[in-house]
Design an enzyme around this catalytic site. Structure first.
Site, PDB file in Angstrom:
ATOM      1  N   LYS A 113       0.908  -1.142  -0.017  1.00  6.85           N
ATOM      2  CA  LYS A 113      -0.011   0.020  -0.080  1.00  6.85           C
ATOM      3  C   LYS A 113       0.795   1.201   0.107  1.00  6.85           C
ATOM      4  CE  LYS A 113      -4.266  -1.618   2.380  1.00  6.85           C
ATOM      5  NZ  LYS A 113      -4.985  -1.427   3.422  1.00  6.85           N
ATOM      6  N   LYS A 199      -6.818 -10.637  -6.748  1.00  2.86           N
ATOM      7  CA  LYS A 199      -8.198 -10.547  -6.086  1.00  2.86           C
ATOM      8  C   LYS A 199      -9.042  -9.666  -6.706  1.00  2.86           C
ATOM      9  CE  LYS A 199      -8.430  -9.568  -1.682  1.00  2.86           C
ATOM     10  NZ  LYS A 199      -8.303  -9.547  -0.186  1.00  2.86           N
ATOM     11  N   LYS A 202     -11.884  -3.564  -3.677  1.00  6.03           N
ATOM     12  CA  LYS A 202     -12.357  -2.230  -4.012  1.00  6.03           C
ATOM     13  C   LYS A 202     -11.361  -1.304  -4.422  1.00  6.03           C
ATOM     14  CE  LYS A 202     -13.629  -2.947   0.692  1.00  6.03           C
ATOM     15  NZ  LYS A 202     -14.291  -2.893   1.884  1.00  6.03           N
TER      16      LYS A 202
END
Ligand code: TRP
Length: 336
Positions: A113, A199, A202
């Site tokens: 991230k 995956k 969102k």
């Protein structure tokens, strides 16, 4: 006999998608029968990356409504908002001061991230797993159902618990209960519609890569029609060279509630043109009752508020006991 406890949560950022439902929530629905389930919206985690303050509260309510619409029973499970209990942030602070920095610098999700955030990496992003450890250890769960990507955070949680038990607990009465992870098996993993090796997420900038639980039927059909496929004839599971084929068959299996063998037989000689409308239809059919219930719940704010108030009270009655025990062990005076 006392039921064992599970605890899990989802960050309320953006809409929940099919991966959240099939991967996480559906699991909880099965588990709530047997376990005392604590399920929350991780809205403190939601601001570890830049967020929109105008949407945070609404998104949080929507996730709560989605839990219930999918089948979480508020009469059985305790549903609550993380930020409504100050114990989470407070225990996280205590843990912060007792957790070595290099335990956090190793976290894979942080590294991934942080790369995406560039200049904009907050201390909160690094600290995210410590807050997660507080979320978990406050409630003394036996099991924590999470996806494979959370495995390392669960190990950190266990490390923190063991460290505090060693430093501040005693043999006879450990300070914190060390939970076990319950990692979903790979079959429950829902992958992106644009790339069968990633995956469904969102944070993927492409809407086309995922099915939101509130997508209307025509959008679902269109997204399935455009989903990435390949040139092979015939459809089969478990071929590493055909990740999209595996993912779409897997989705069809989960949504139509059939066995793998039945789906393999049904689809063995199909082409994509024949399979995709079938998958689209199964998806629309499976999501319709959830969408109807979600719309009802979103229209009844008073009901939702009642559930969350009740959830907060129940959660507080557990969390505050643990927090006080930890503060006592660390030598704090009690407020008079
Ligand atoms: N980090 C989890 C996720 O992204 C969400 C989460 C926060 C969580 N606190 C938790 C999950 C505690 C389980 C237990 O999926």
């Amino acid at each position: 006999m006392v039921r064992q406890r599970i605890l899990s949560g989802i960050q309320p950022t953006g809409n929940l998608h099919l991966g959240n439902y099939l991967g996480a929530i559906r699991n909880w629905i099965d588990l709530q029968q047997e376990y005392d389930a604590f399920l929350f919206m991780a809205d403190l985690h939601a601001i570890t990356v830049p967020h929109d303050p105008r949407r945070l509260a609404a998104d949080t309510y929507k996730v709560a409504a989605t839990y219930i619409a999918c089948g979480i029973d508020p009469a059985r499970a305790t549903i609550f908002v993380q930020s409504h209990l100050s114990a989470h942030a407070e225990l996280a602070w205590l843990f912060n001061c007792l957790t070595p920095l290099n335990w956090l610098e190793r976290m894979i999700q942080f590294k991934e991230k942080a790369v995406k955030q560039g200049e904009n990496v907050s201390i909160g992003l690094l600290d995210y797993p410590v807050l997660q450890a507080a979320d978990i250890l406050l409630y003394e769960p036996d099991l924590v159902p999470v996806g494979e990507d959370q495995k390392q955070h669960l190990e950190l949680t266990r490390d923190i618990a063991n460290r505090l038990n060693f430093q501040y607990g005693s043999q006879e009465s450990p300070l914190l209960k060390v939970p076990e992870p319950l990692i979903r098996e790979a079959g429950a993993r829902v992958m992106s519609l644009s790339d069968g090796t990633r995956k469904m997420s969102k944070s993927d900038p492409s809407e086309q890569s995922r099915i939101d639980l509130s997508d209307p039927p025509e959008v679902i059909i269109k997204k399935i029609k455009r989903a990435k496929t390949d040139q092979e004839r015939g459809l089969w599971f478990d071929d590493p060279a055909r990740p999209e084929c595996h993912n779409l068959l897997n989705l069809y299996m989960l949504l139509s509630q059939q066995s793998k063998a039945a789906v393999a037989a049904e689809c063995a000689s199909m082409g994509w043109g024949q399979f995709k409308p079938r998958l689209g239809e199964a998806m629309v059919t499976a999501l319709a009752p959830i969408q109807t219930r979600l719309a009802e719940l979103m229209g009844d704010r008073t009901y939702l508020e009642g559930i969350l108030r009740q959830g907060r009270e129940k959660a507080a009655s557990v969390a505050n006991v643990t927090l006080t025990r930890v503060k006592d062990a660390l030598g704090y005076s009690r407020p008079l």
